[in-house]
Structures are given as structure tokens and as C-alpha cells.
Design an enzyme around this catalytic site. Sequence first.
Site, short mmCIF file in Angstrom:
data_model
loop_
_atom_site.label_atom_id
_atom_site.label_comp_id
_atom_site.label_asym_id
_atom_site.label_seq_id
_atom_site.Cartn_x
_atom_site.Cartn_y
_atom_site.Cartn_z
N LYS A 174 -5.06 -26.44 56.14
CA LYS A 174 -4.98 -27.89 55.90
C LYS A 174 -4.95 -28.60 57.25
CE LYS A 174 -2.72 -27.95 51.44
NZ LYS A 174 -3.05 -26.54 51.17
N ASP A 196 -8.98 -26.99 53.28
CA ASP A 196 -8.50 -27.57 52.03
C ASP A 196 -8.66 -29.09 52.10
OD1 ASP A 196 -7.71 -25.09 51.10
OD2 ASP A 196 -5.56 -25.45 51.37
N GLN A 240 -12.91 -32.63 45.45
CA GLN A 240 -12.03 -32.88 44.29
C GLN A 240 -12.76 -33.72 43.25
OE1 GLN A 240 -9.69 -34.83 47.14
NE2 GLN A 240 -7.99 -33.38 47.09
N ARG A 287 -15.77 -25.36 47.76
CA ARG A 287 -14.85 -25.03 46.67
C ARG A 287 -14.67 -26.32 45.85
NH1 ARG A 287 -9.18 -24.45 48.76
NH2 ARG A 287 -9.65 -22.31 49.29
N ALA A 347 -5.23 -32.33 43.39
CA ALA A 347 -3.81 -32.08 43.14
C ALA A 347 -2.89 -33.21 43.61
CB ALA A 347 -3.41 -30.79 43.86
N THR A 385 -10.61 -23.11 39.35
CA THR A 385 -9.90 -23.72 38.23
C THR A 385 -9.27 -22.62 37.38
OG1 THR A 385 -10.10 -25.16 36.29
CG2 THR A 385 -12.00 -23.79 36.78
N HIS A 386 -8.19 -22.99 36.65
CA HIS A 386 -7.61 -22.07 35.66
C HIS A 386 -7.98 -22.52 34.26
CE1 HIS A 386 -4.94 -22.68 39.18
NE2 HIS A 386 -5.08 -21.37 39.25
N ARG A 418 2.52 -27.20 42.23
CA ARG A 418 2.31 -26.22 41.14
C ARG A 418 3.17 -26.59 39.93
NH1 ARG A 418 -0.71 -25.44 44.82
NH2 ARG A 418 -1.75 -26.93 43.51
N ILE A 419 4.41 -27.05 40.19
CA ILE A 419 5.28 -27.44 39.07
C ILE A 419 4.68 -28.66 38.37
CG2 ILE A 419 7.59 -28.24 38.43
CD1 ILE A 419 8.61 -26.77 40.93
N ALA A 420 4.17 -29.59 39.17
CA ALA A 420 3.60 -30.81 38.59
C ALA A 420 2.41 -30.50 37.69
CB ALA A 420 3.18 -31.75 39.71
P1 FAD Z 1 -5.78 -28.08 34.69
O1 FAD Z 1 -6.48 -28.96 33.72
O2 FAD Z 1 -4.71 -28.66 35.54
O3 FAD Z 1 -5.21 -26.83 33.97
C1 FAD Z 1 -5.93 -26.11 33.00
C2 FAD Z 1 -5.04 -25.02 32.44
O4 FAD Z 1 -4.80 -24.07 33.48
C3 FAD Z 1 -3.64 -25.51 32.05
O5 FAD Z 1 -3.60 -25.91 30.73
C4 FAD Z 1 -2.80 -24.28 32.30
O6 FAD Z 1 -2.92 -23.40 31.21
C5 FAD Z 1 -3.46 -23.63 33.48
N1 FAD Z 1 -2.83 -24.04 34.75
C6 FAD Z 1 -3.31 -24.92 35.66
N2 FAD Z 1 -2.49 -25.00 36.73
C7 FAD Z 1 -1.48 -24.18 36.48
C8 FAD Z 1 -0.31 -23.81 37.19
N3 FAD Z 1 -0.02 -24.31 38.39
N4 FAD Z 1 0.52 -22.91 36.60
C9 FAD Z 1 0.26 -22.38 35.40
N5 FAD Z 1 -0.83 -22.68 34.69
C10 FAD Z 1 -1.69 -23.56 35.20
N6 FAD Z 1 -6.37 -29.20 45.12
C11 FAD Z 1 -6.62 -30.06 46.12
O7 FAD Z 1 -6.42 -31.27 45.96
N7 FAD Z 1 -7.11 -29.61 47.32
C12 FAD Z 1 -7.40 -28.30 47.54
O8 FAD Z 1 -7.86 -27.95 48.62
C13 FAD Z 1 -7.15 -27.37 46.50
N8 FAD Z 1 -7.42 -26.05 46.63
C14 FAD Z 1 -7.29 -25.21 45.55
C15 FAD Z 1 -7.68 -23.88 45.64
C16 FAD Z 1 -7.68 -23.07 44.53
C17 FAD Z 1 -8.15 -21.66 44.65
C18 FAD Z 1 -7.26 -23.60 43.26
C19 FAD Z 1 -7.29 -22.75 42.03
C20 FAD Z 1 -6.82 -24.89 43.18
C21 FAD Z 1 -6.81 -25.71 44.30
N9 FAD Z 1 -6.38 -27.02 44.23
C22 FAD Z 1 -6.62 -27.88 45.28
C23 FAD Z 1 -5.60 -27.49 43.05
C24 FAD Z 1 -6.47 -28.15 42.01
O9 FAD Z 1 -6.91 -29.40 42.48
C25 FAD Z 1 -5.69 -28.36 40.70
O10 FAD Z 1 -4.58 -29.17 40.93
C26 FAD Z 1 -5.21 -27.08 40.05
O11 FAD Z 1 -6.15 -26.07 40.18
C27 FAD Z 1 -4.95 -27.29 38.56
O12 FAD Z 1 -6.12 -27.68 37.93
P2 FAD Z 1 -6.99 -26.72 36.97
O13 FAD Z 1 -8.41 -26.82 37.41
O14 FAD Z 1 -6.46 -25.36 36.96
O15 FAD Z 1 -6.95 -27.43 35.58
#
Ligand code: FAD
Length: 306
Positions: free
Chosen positions: A97, A131, A162, A183, A188, A225-226, A288-290
Site C-alpha cells: 500500500k 493495492d 475498485q 486485480r 473496501a 472476490t469471494h 474484514r469485520i465490516a
Molecule cells: P461481497 O459482496 O462483499 O461478499 C460476497 C460474499 O463473500 C459474502 O456474502 C460472504 O459470504 C463472502 N465474504 C466476503 N468478504 C468476506 C469476509 N471478509 N469474511 C467472510 N466472508 C466474506 N479492496 C480495496 O479497496 N483495495 C484493494 O487493494 C483490495 N485488495 C483485495 C485483494 C484481494 C485478494 C481480495 C479478495 C479483496 C481485496 N479487497 C481490496 C477487498 C474488496 O474490495 C472487498 O471489500 C472484499 O473482497 C469483499 O468483497 P467480495 O468481492 O468478496 O464481495
Amino acid sequence: MSLFRSTVLTVANNRVVSSFVQKYGMRMGATRFVAGETLAQCVEAVKEINQDGLVVTLDHLGESVASREEALEATQAAIYIFDAIEESGVDSNVSVKLTQLGLDIDHQFCLENMDRIAAKAKETNNFVRIDMEDTPRLPITLDIFNQLVDKYGKDHIGLVIQTYLYRSEQDVLDLGKKNVNLRIVKGAYKEPSNVAFPNKKDTDDNYIKLVQTHLRNGCYTAIATHDEKIIDELKIWLKANQIPNDLFEFQMLYGVRNGLQRQLVSEGYKVRVYTPYGKDWYAYYSRRIAESPANALFILKNFFKK
Ligand code: FAD
């Protein structure tokens, strides 16, 4: 932005809350999202992840340093990671970062620090990704990235986009012309509605659109993404459009959706785990909590566990 996420991010900035959590945090469950406080502990965690067929990007935690000394320490820490990767033979690259490297102190100083890290990435034939942080820092982050990708090449430095931001579509098109490695994440940080979609659905739709745009332009894309619904939809699109597997990878955070990470590996996809380590884990942990009420519950349960 959901009320839950916005409340957690506001509370996390409170000084009393922050000092309480930093004191008791590891017991409260930070170990679920952070792979250790030292690089040596983290390398052991990376070996285990590699054994399961996943690759890693290592992040030495920390952001918004207040002094040049701290920024120089963080720069050196990132450089050491490349040495540790070489020595241990683990399969990992590095994420950083810019606020950790002195962005808020002096742009030129931060550029010089980032330049040293990118030079090390190239020297060790590895890769560093910058990042993306909050929007006030976005233009200068793009500027620094553009200078360094021109100097070191797209195989050694990449950036994050983003999809909650209105401007990101244009940024993806512009960066696509340089064929850079991006990426794609949803985003976040707490952003106002004049720069970011207030509705999650728009961010999600834009996510799919921007991943497809960058891949259609023939550029390497990290799908970070998750969100299983988005992943499933993209898997169908990737196959239908004959996108080669070596043009993209999935990325997820350490400790989040471990089962899904391994399922994707078993289906033949490349998966990279964003693996943070270090003592300065509070801001990362709060985000992560948020992101998930379930995580807040998990942490509360851990706190009361003996
Ligand atoms: P969401 O819609 O938030 O979540 C979809 C589903 O995934 C949720 O219903 C839940 O089941 C699961 N999930 C998501 N997050 C979590 C969690 N923390 N714990 C448990 N379950 C969860 N953001 C930035 O602003 N800048 C960055 O440089 C950046 N780098 C990242 C790098 C990686 C490899 C990843 C995976 C994320 C990064 N992020 C970054 C964070 C990203 O912006 C999101 O805030 C985060 O990934 C949650 O969004 P989501 O796409 O998983 O979808």
C-alpha cells in the site's frame, strides 16, 4: 454502502475501540485473517497454502505511516519479502500500500520507495502489486503506477481497480491500452455517493463488466472476490468466450472461503491467497469485520472463549 459496513468502519476509527482491540485482538480472532506477526511465521503458512495447490501474495501489514523512518522501514520490509521468497522457494508475489511507503508525507519520496520495491521485484523475477486505497489517493496512485509500469514492465508490477467507483470503467479502458495486469475488487473503503455506487447491485454488475472488459482486451486479470454468484457467472462466461486459463487467476483473502478456494483449484483454476502478516493488523482486520456480520459474530465468540 450497507448500514452494518458503514457503522463498523466508523466505530473502527474510534481511538478507545482501536486501543482495546489492539490489546486483545489476537485473542479476538485476528489470527483467522492474519498469517502471523513475523515474516518467518508467515513463510511457514505460505508453504502450507502452496501444498494445497494455491499460490500467494504476501502483504506486510501497515498503512498511513506518519514518519519518513516508518516509510523507509516498510519499504525495506517489502524488499526483504522478495529475499524470503527466493530463499524459501515458496510460490508468492508481494502486495503493498502506498500510504505505508510515505504517500501522505511526500509523493516524490513515496515514488522513490515504490521504485526500489519494483526494482527488487524485477531483479528477483517476481511481481509486486500496488493495492488501491481510498479515492483521495487514487489519482496519485495511478500516476506512480503508470511511471513504474513504464519503467519495469507489466510482468513485474500491477495495480488494483475498485468496481464501486464510477470512474473505474474509464480507468480499465485506459490501463487496458498498456496491457497491464489488474486485480479487480469491489472496494473496501467508505466512499461518498458522488464517487461510488450507493447500491451494492450496481457495484456487483460493474464487477462482472470490468472483469470481462479487461479480459476481452487481452489483459491479465486477477478476479479477486469471494462472491460465489459472480464467480459462477464468470466461470460460464470464461468458458463460453474461450478465455485461456493463463490469462486470469482467482484471488481471495487468507482465512475467507477456504473451501471455495480449494474447490476452484480442484477444477483446474489458478487461485492466489492474499496473505497478510505483521504487527500492524488493526485497519485490515476492521475492514474484514465490516465486510461480514458473520465475522463479527465469530470474533465475539472467540473473545469469550477461554
Ligand atoms: P461481497 O459482496 O462483499 O461478499 C460476497 C460474499 O463473500 C459474502 O456474502 C460472504 O459470504 C463472502 N465474504 C466476503 N468478504 C468476506 C469476509 N471478509 N469474511 C467472510 N466472508 C466474506 N479492496 C480495496 O479497496 N483495495 C484493494 O487493494 C483490495 N485488495 C483485495 C485483494 C484481494 C485478494 C481480495 C479478495 C479483496 C481485496 N479487497 C481490496 C477487498 C474488496 O474490495 C472487498 O471489500 C472484499 O473482497 C469483499 O468483497 P467480495 O468481492 O468478496 O464481495
